[in-house]
Design a protein around this motif. Structure first.
Motif, short mmCIF file in Angstrom:
data_model
loop_
_atom_site.label_atom_id
_atom_site.label_comp_id
_atom_site.label_asym_id
_atom_site.label_seq_id
_atom_site.Cartn_x
_atom_site.Cartn_y
_atom_site.Cartn_z
N GLU A 1 -5.71 5.73 -4.19
CA GLU A 1 -6.98 5.02 -4.01
C GLU A 1 -7.91 5.24 -5.20
OE1 GLU A 1 -8.45 6.44 -0.32
OE2 GLU A 1 -7.08 5.25 0.90
N THR B 1 -2.00 9.62 -1.20
CA THR B 1 -2.78 8.47 -0.77
C THR B 1 -4.14 8.45 -1.45
OG1 THR B 1 -1.69 8.44 1.38
CG2 THR B 1 -3.79 7.29 1.21
N ASP B 2 -4.81 9.60 -1.44
CA ASP B 2 -6.12 9.69 -2.09
C ASP B 2 -6.01 9.44 -3.59
OD1 ASP B 2 -7.12 10.25 0.34
OD2 ASP B 2 -7.75 12.29 -0.09
N LYS C 1 -6.79 3.10 -8.11
CA LYS C 1 -7.19 1.70 -7.96
C LYS C 1 -8.69 1.52 -8.19
CE LYS C 1 -3.56 0.55 -4.61
NZ LYS C 1 -3.29 0.12 -3.21
N GLU C 2 -9.47 2.51 -7.77
CA GLU C 2 -10.92 2.39 -7.86
C GLU C 2 -11.45 2.52 -9.28
OE1 GLU C 2 -14.94 4.52 -5.97
OE2 GLU C 2 -12.94 5.11 -5.30
#
Length: 497
Positions: free
Chosen positions: A196, A192-193, A199-200
């Motif tokens: 993210e 999950t991290d 995407k960032e």
């Protein structure tokens, strides 16, 4: 002077190029440092996440180790009273050992009884070197527990413990799905991290996790949802980087090009144990693929802007230098020429005479200096005005200039006086003939503003080196000769001495 002028221009151009190049180099370094900082931030976040998860597991492991040790001793004590393990009711024991599965492994390293029917009959003797690890535990006399690890087939986070029976006929194994007992661990998800962060940061194309087997150093890629959760089909380059990261304990990096797209691979160890590597759990490596096209696109953008600015600056610089050169040439021209007639003035005539003199000395020839005065020019000014007189002077200068050869030098000395330098003559007679032809051309009247003006010239000649060694002396002698011509002769055709 002219050479110095162009040296200054070249130096200015070089200074401007240096300044722009330095600015572009600084911008390039800033962009590179920006993306390098982003890489470091991504890697720091991933390491922090992995370490946080690992530290959380360590806290739980202390409790689980204690619990698994107690349950294993209970089963060993049970064995002392009843060694017929096939008669044991493992389901009843499982109820007592909540969350735990129980395995009975015989001396052939086969699971002969278990609460997990999927693993019944599993033969560890087929597991290569790990079979030796299992046999060592079977033949030992103490409790051992593996570290919390990921199950290959189920994707569960599991922990295993082992304890042999006193007669070393059986090995009692316990396993627990950690997230069943501690549901909050489901939120500790590195995938999950990683998603993210991907995407960032647009430079991150993929963040992957690799498991490196501690005995043969086989490499598999972790999957977040698809079975099997460890994918052994890993590209050779990725496999090599992951293995080296484990063996060296250091970051491994390389640049690759796929379909004309540039990428950077950076693999670094995340969980490396300093304990006995034959415990049976794996090492873990983080592999990040960075998209170099992002930084290249920004660099190209600034390179384009830099090129555009350079082009505009070159255009501006050329225009500026053109104006400067034009103004310099204009100032030089004005400083060296008569404003009214455009002929050379005394200053320029001095320089021109020096060149003619050098040439005459080289070829052993002579130079004639002819001093010319306009007859009765004062009457023209008095009768027609000074503006009309200026136009007469302009016409006289034009006719004089067009009556001479290009190598002859003509200058206006002031007022109605002109001086002429004739190079490459052999005698005074040559100078007299040229001057006479010049005077004859002025027998044709001028037509100025509808007025027909007759102009007469008087001239005197001096010869270098016969009549003088320097220009001032030659001009003075030619002026005196012209004065004598006016004094002694009224016929303009013979006003030559």
């Amino acid at each position: 002077m002219k050479n110095f002028k162009y040296i200054i221009i070249v130096l200015l151009a070089l200074i401007m190029i240096f300044i722009f190049s330095s600015q572009y180099s600084s911008i390039k370094n800033i962009i590179t440092d920006k993306y390098r900082s982003r890489q470091q931030l991504v890697e720091k976040n991933i390491i922090q996440t992995v370490n946080y998860i690992n530290n959380s597991y360590k806290v739980v492991e202390q409790e689980l180790n204690q619990e698994m040790s107690e349950y294993s001793k209970f089963l060993v004590d049970k064995y002392r009273y009843n060694s017929e393990v096939m008669e044991w009711d493992l389901e009843e024991l499982k109820e007592k050992f909540k969350y735990y599965d129980i395995y009975i492994i015989n001396s052939d390293l086969e699971i002969i009884k278990t609460t997990n029917e999927a693993d019944l009959g599993l033969d560890f003797s087929n597991f290569g070197k790990f079979a030796g690890v299992v046999r060592g535990r079977l033949e030992g006399d103490s409790f051992e527990a593996d570290r919390i690890d990921l199950s290959t087939q189920t994707g569960e986070v599991k922990k295993y413990s082992y304890m042999p029976t006193p007669d070393n006929q059986y090995l009692i194994e316990l396993s627990i799905a950690v997230e069943d007992k501690y549901p909050s661990f489901k939120q500790l998800n590195i995938f999950t991290d990683a998603g993210e962060l991907t995407k960032e940061y647009d430079i991150v194309e993929e963040i992957a996790f690799y498991s490196v087997e501690p005995i043969n150093y086989g490499v598999a890629k972790l999957r977040s949802s698809k079975k099997p959760y460890l994918d052994p089909d890993v590209p050779e380059l990725h496999e090599d980087l992951a293995r080296k990261a484990v063996l060296t304990g250091k970051m491994q990096s390389t640049d690759i090009e796929d379909y004309n797209l540039n990428h950077t691979l950076r693999f670094f160890p995340a969980l490396i144990s300093s304990e006995d590597k034959y415990q049976g759990w794996n090492f873990y490596v983080v592999g990040i693929t960075y998209n170099d096209q992002i930084i290249e696109a920004e660099l190209n953008k600034h390179q384009y802007l830099f090129g555009t600015n350079i082009l505009l600056m070159i255009i501006f610089f050329i225009a500026f230098i053109t104006v400067v050169i034009y103004l310099i040439n204009k100032f030089e021209y004005q400083a060296n020429h008569d404003k009214l007639t455009g002929l050379a003035n005394r200053k320029l005539f001095v320089d021109e005479f020096k060149e003619i003199k050098i040439k005459a000395n080289k070829f052993n020839s002579k130079v004639a200096i002819i001093f010319i005065d306009i007859d009765k020019f004062k009457d023209i000014n008095d009768n027609y005005g000074h503006d009309f007189g200026d136009k007469v002077l302009e016409n006289i200068a034009f006719r004089l200039k067009n009556s001479l050869k290009s190598e002859d030098k003509l200058a206006r000395m002031g007022g109605d006086e002109f001086v002429l330098a004739l190079g490459d003559i052999s005698s005074q007679d040559d100078a007299v003939l040229i001057t006479q032809r010049l005077i004859n051309k002025f027998k044709v009247p001028f037509s100025i503003e509808g007025e027909e003006i007759k102009i007469g010239l008087s001239a005197g000649i001096s010869i270098y080196p016969n009549d003088g060694k320097n220009l001032e002396e030659l001009i003075r002698n030619a002026d005196y000769a012209m004065y004598q011509a006016k004094k002694n002769n009224r016929d303009l055709e013979t006003n030559l001495i």
